[in-house]
Enzyme design. Structure first.
Site, PDB file in Angstrom:
ATOM      1  N   GLU A 481       0.822  -1.213   0.000  1.00  0.00           N
ATOM      2  CA  GLU A 481       0.000   0.000   0.000  1.00  0.00           C
ATOM      3  C   GLU A 481       0.865   1.276   0.000  1.00  0.00           C
ATOM      4  O   GLU A 481       0.622   2.212   0.763  1.00  0.00           O
ATOM      5  CB  GLU A 481      -0.941  -0.001   1.207  1.00  0.00           C
ATOM      6  N   GLU A 565      -7.353  -7.183  -0.353  1.00  0.00           N
ATOM      7  CA  GLU A 565      -7.720  -7.098   1.058  1.00  0.00           C
ATOM      8  C   GLU A 565      -9.196  -6.740   1.154  1.00  0.00           C
ATOM      9  O   GLU A 565      -9.568  -5.567   1.160  1.00  0.00           O
ATOM     10  CB  GLU A 565      -6.884  -6.044   1.808  1.00  0.00           C
TER      11      GLU A 565
END
Length: 918
Positions: A481, A565
């Site tokens: 991320e 996710e």
């Protein structure tokens, strides 16, 4: 060609185009696998024909000499075929360690002796003996190419383009040639023996233990010290084939050579007695008629052995080639072993689960219908001290991956280096902060040196476990991320460096990917050229799901849709209500994604526990510091204690609509049995001030990192050398995170970063002692403040003039104290079982069961009231169990007339009442 020169010289500003040219050159110059297999087959068949011909000529005059000659030629062809399987010719000279050099020299020596005995000395029997010794040396040569089962040898030749030496001032320890000393960035200090290597000649020879071997002094060490590489220069990596292919193909060679030994035995033990009279000074003169009855047998044995060798080789090559995982960009899907594939995976973090419970959790994940798992690799737990790596116990990542494979689960590996994961400092090791001026998650030279050392140890360990090497790892994530990291700019130099390291150490066949939020803002910096981009998001409606995947498609034009996710719940903080998401909304979103043929990873499927001091902390939108709970239950389908929640069965029913699920060969109870034990009386044993070590003296307070102290507590002490006002104001403006203040060893109040309480009125006098017990409640795991240090970051002030200020409530005299208790489990079948430690009566501290840190407790503020105590940390009957509690606050246990106890119970309370408290 002019365009190519322009790109190579750095004149073209388009970095993507430059990297594209690099990839084309690699593809054009690398001898690919199919070509190697073709030449392997040619040379192996040639060796086969020569050996058969040698066997056919054995019955002729001077037949043994002819056999030895042709066998030697066949052996040369066999070695050549091995070389073709090992990789491009230009790499072969870089692939020899000491064992390979010795075995190769022996093979060559016996080849020469065989030829001398046959052609010059004319000794048939001696030639045959040398031929047999040649065969034994060749077996050793083949075995030397078989790598270890859990580590691999990576050989990389780094070729510099357009950089030519202009003078000869320093000698390279590899090529022994002089290079220009005026280019310091071209040199690498490879060892403590001050051995330097020019970059054009660099070869990283990694040993079985994951260390670098210096070619000069032969010592092994943990990493490479190198100068920063100028941005305008490019490295083209030429990587050898994977170690697992080497391993499998050489098994074939060894097996075939063991079969060929039968033909040698047949020749050596042939009864020559009837023909002794025909032996001349120069050769055996064998009678054709006498040998005729055994000639066919010898021919059949040799033909069978060599044919078997060829079949074994081709079988193993086909076996390896059939294992493949890739992206089919034309059809927007994954392909596994030639068939369309998508995964429904679940996240489980091996470092949050005791290793003895890994199998139980993975079996339940397989039972839930998943076909893959996803896990981070936590750098901070593996390399707790610089250069010292620990892969034992709960850090044994290779064992965890192999356990997943045994359960029939593919693995998606996320090795960081940054992982977030709500862990202390996002999984980065704390000692990075001891390096002045370091810039985390950037191309900062100091940071990259530490990252490269970590990757150079970890990635070769997992390379044999990649799917195309026979393991379960289908995908590997680069960073984590990065698009959410609030850096000054997109550091493509950093992310590109990581991509190149992953490619260099893992090869080009593994699918590399990134994960970022499903917005343009996140993917702007998160996308890495030549790495597959995926997104993450939680519960959403149909329009939002379509919007997120449209954003992925905008930045990743072709390939499968992937939510890396999909959040089953959310993390929880001390003093904050626990987050619970509606099951029906979660199920509806999952169903929508699967109906769009997306691959999904459910984060978390089993959360586990932040044992010890490993939980991190976050800053909310108002910059309030919030430490994370010890429990990482996450409202996941499998609870913290391994119980199957209602969400587990809903997910399984949805998966059945889209993917085939193997018949359930094993069933699990929704909840496992838990232990209830009688209350355990706790007795105070020692106070904080009873156990103080020798102090470190300094004029100014030092941080945890400056004193090489990772987690827990630090006590700062001083004496006032002036007469303060009554009362005086004690101020610690740069406190991280929580401090208890003692004047003359008496508790006077608490300061807190969470509550922005940084000053306190105290009653003190000249020569009064001031003790400040600072607790590190967890380093920031997300955002720009992950580099925040712990302890007292500035000065401590005691003013002589007090003004109106916020003051904490003063409590009765107390000193943080260690309490101990002991117990023996009942003599019952299946004991010990899991349980939960209820610390009612205690307020705040940490608890140890038989020396294992169960984590922080703080039932006063909630919502977590109990600590998970896995069965594996209890000692069975009749052994004595010990529990230690470090209580930092005032509670009833300090009263002499009261008895203090704790209890192991069968119910976990992680969503209890919350209360405001510093």
């Amino acid at each position: 060609m002019d365009k190519l020169r322009q790109v190579l010289s750095g004149g073209d500003s388009n970095s993507e185009e430059r990297e594209g040219f690099a990839a084309q050159i690699i593809d054009a110059t690398t001898l690919n696998r199919s070509t190697r297999i073709k030449w392997f087959a040619i040379f192996f068949v040639l060796g086969f024909v020569l050996s058969i011909l040698g066997t056919a000529l054995i019955a002729l005059p001077r037949g043994l000499i002819l056999f030895a000659l042709f066998y030697t030629l066949g052996n040369i062809c066999s070695i050549s075929s091995t070389m073709f399987l090992m990789g491009p010719w230009k790499q072969l000279k870089k692939m020899f360690n000491e064992t390979r050099v010795i075995s190769t020299l022996l093979v060559l020596a016996f080849m020469i002796l065989t030829l001398l005995a046959a052609l010059k000395w004319h000794k048939s029997l001696l030639a045959l003996i040398f031929c047999f010794l040649q065969f034994l040396a060749y077996i050793w040569y083949s075995i030397s190419y078989i790598p270890g089962a859990h580590s691999a040898v990576t050989h990389t030749v780094i070729i510099r383009m357009g950089v030519l030496p202009r003078a000869s001032f320093r000698q390279c320890s590899i090529c022994k040639k002089g290079h220009n000393n005026d280019e310091p960035d071209q040199w690498i200090l490879v060892c403590n023996c001050n051995s330097h290597v020019h970059r054009r000649c660099q070869v990283n020879m990694m040993t079985e233990s994951g260390l670098i071997r210096c070619k000069n002094c032969k010592d092994q060490f943990n990493g490479i010290k190198y100068q920063h590489e100028p941005k305008s220069e490019w490295r083209f990596l030429w990587e050898c084939d994977n170690a697992f292919v080497d391993f499998i193909t050489n098994i074939g060679f060894v097996i075939s050579m063991l079969l060929i030994i039968l033909s040698f035995l047949k020749i050596l033990f042939y009864d020559f007695n009837p023909f002794i009279e025909e032996i001349t000074d120069f050769d055996f003169q064998l009678n054709k008629n006498a040998l005729q009855h055994n000639f066919a047998v010898v021919m059949i044995i040799n033909a069978k052995c060599l044919t078997t060798s060829l079949i074994i080789q081709l079988f193993f090559i086909v076996l390896i080639e059939s294992r493949n995982f890739s992206i089919d960009y034309a059809h927007n899907r994954f392909v596994k072993d030639g068939k369309p594939y998508r995964y429904v995976a679940g996240s489980i973090h091996y470092f949050r689960v005791p290793n003895k419970l890994w199998r139980d959790r993975l079996q339940k994940m397989k039972f839930g219908g998943l076909n893959a798992i996803s896990t981070y690799v936590e750098w901070s737990s593996i390399e707790q001290k610089p250069g010292v790596f620990d892969f034992s116990g709960d850090n044994n990542i290779t064992h965890f991956i192999l356990e997943a494979q045994q359960q029939g689960l593919d693995v998606i590996l996320r090795p960081g280096p940054y992982i977030c994961s709500e862990r202390d400092m996002g999984g980065l090791p704390y000692w990075l902060l001891s390096k002045n001026g370091i810039k985390l998650r950037s191309h900062d030279r100091t940071y990259l040196m530490a990252v490269d050392r970590y990757l150079n140890v970890l990635l070769p360990m997992v390379k044999p476990l990649l799917y195309h090497n026979g393991g379960p790892i289908i995908m590997v994530q680069v960073e984590n991320e990065y698009g959410s990291y609030e850096s000054e700019k997109c550091d493509t130099q950093y992310t590109g460096h990581l991509r190149n390291q992953f490619r260099k150490l893992l090869g080009n066949e593994i699918v590399l990917y990134t994960t970022d939020g499903g917005t343009d803002h996140h993917l702007k910096c998160g996308k890495i050229y030549d790495v597959y981009s995926t997104i993450d998001f939680g519960i959403s409606d149909q329009a939002s799901v379509s919007k997120y995947f449209a954003t992925q498609r905008k930045h990743q034009h072709r390939g499968p849709l992937v939510n890396s996710e999909y959040y089953s719940g959310w993390l929880s903080y001390w003093g904050q209500p626990r987050t619970i998401w509606a099951i029906d909304l979660f199920a509806a979103t999952l169903d929508m994604m699967l109906s769009m043929n997306a691959s999904v990873n459910i984060y978390m499927y089993h959360g586990g526990t932040n044992f010890g001091f490993t939980a991190g902390a976050n800053l909310n939108s108002s910059s309030t510091y919030l430490p994370v709970l010890t429990s990482y239950d996450y409202d996941a389908p499998i609870s913290e204690a391994g119980d199957l929640q209602p969400k587990f069965f809903i997910i399984k029913r949805i998966i059945k609509r889209y993917l085939p699920i193997e018949s359930d060969s094993k069933s699990f109870a929704n909840e496992s049995l838990k232990m209830i034990l009688p209350p355990i009386e706790m007795a105070p044993k020692a106070t904080l001030f009873d156990l103080l070590p020798n102090a470190i003296i300094d004029e100014q307070p030092k941080t945890f990192e400056q004193l090489d102290h990772n987690q827990g507590f630090m006590l700062y002490s001083t004496k006032l050398n002036f007469e303060p006002s009554q009362p005086a104001l004690l101020s610690i403006p740069n406190l991280h995170d929580r401090a208890q203040i003692f004047v003359d060893r008496k508790y006077v109040g608490t300061l807190s970063l969470t509550h922005n309480v940084f000053q306190l009125s105290i009653n003190a006098k000249r020569n009064s002692s001031i003790d400040i017990l600072v607790e590190n409640q967890g380093r920031i795991f997300y955002g720009r403040y992950i580099n925040q240090q712990k302890g007292i970051l500035g000065s401590v002030k005691v003013s002589q003039n007090i003004h109106q200020t916020t003051m904490t409530e003063q409590q009765k005299s107390q000193i943080p104290t260690f309490f101990t208790g002991s117990f023996i489990l009942p003599n019952k079948p299946n004991y010990p079982l899991d349980s939960f430690l209820n610390v009612t009566g205690f307020i705040k501290g940490i608890a140890f069961l038989n020396g294992f840190n169960l984590g922080r407790y703080w039932p006063l503020v909630g919502p977590q009231k109990t600590l998970y105590a896995p069965s594996v940390y209890f000692k069975p009957y009749p052994e004595l169990n010990r529990i230690v509690v470090f209580e930092t606050e005032q509670n009833s246990c300090f009263k002499s007339e009261s008895k203090c106890s704790i209890q192991f119970v069968d119910q976990h309370i992680i969503d209890g009442d919350i209360q405001e408290s510093v």
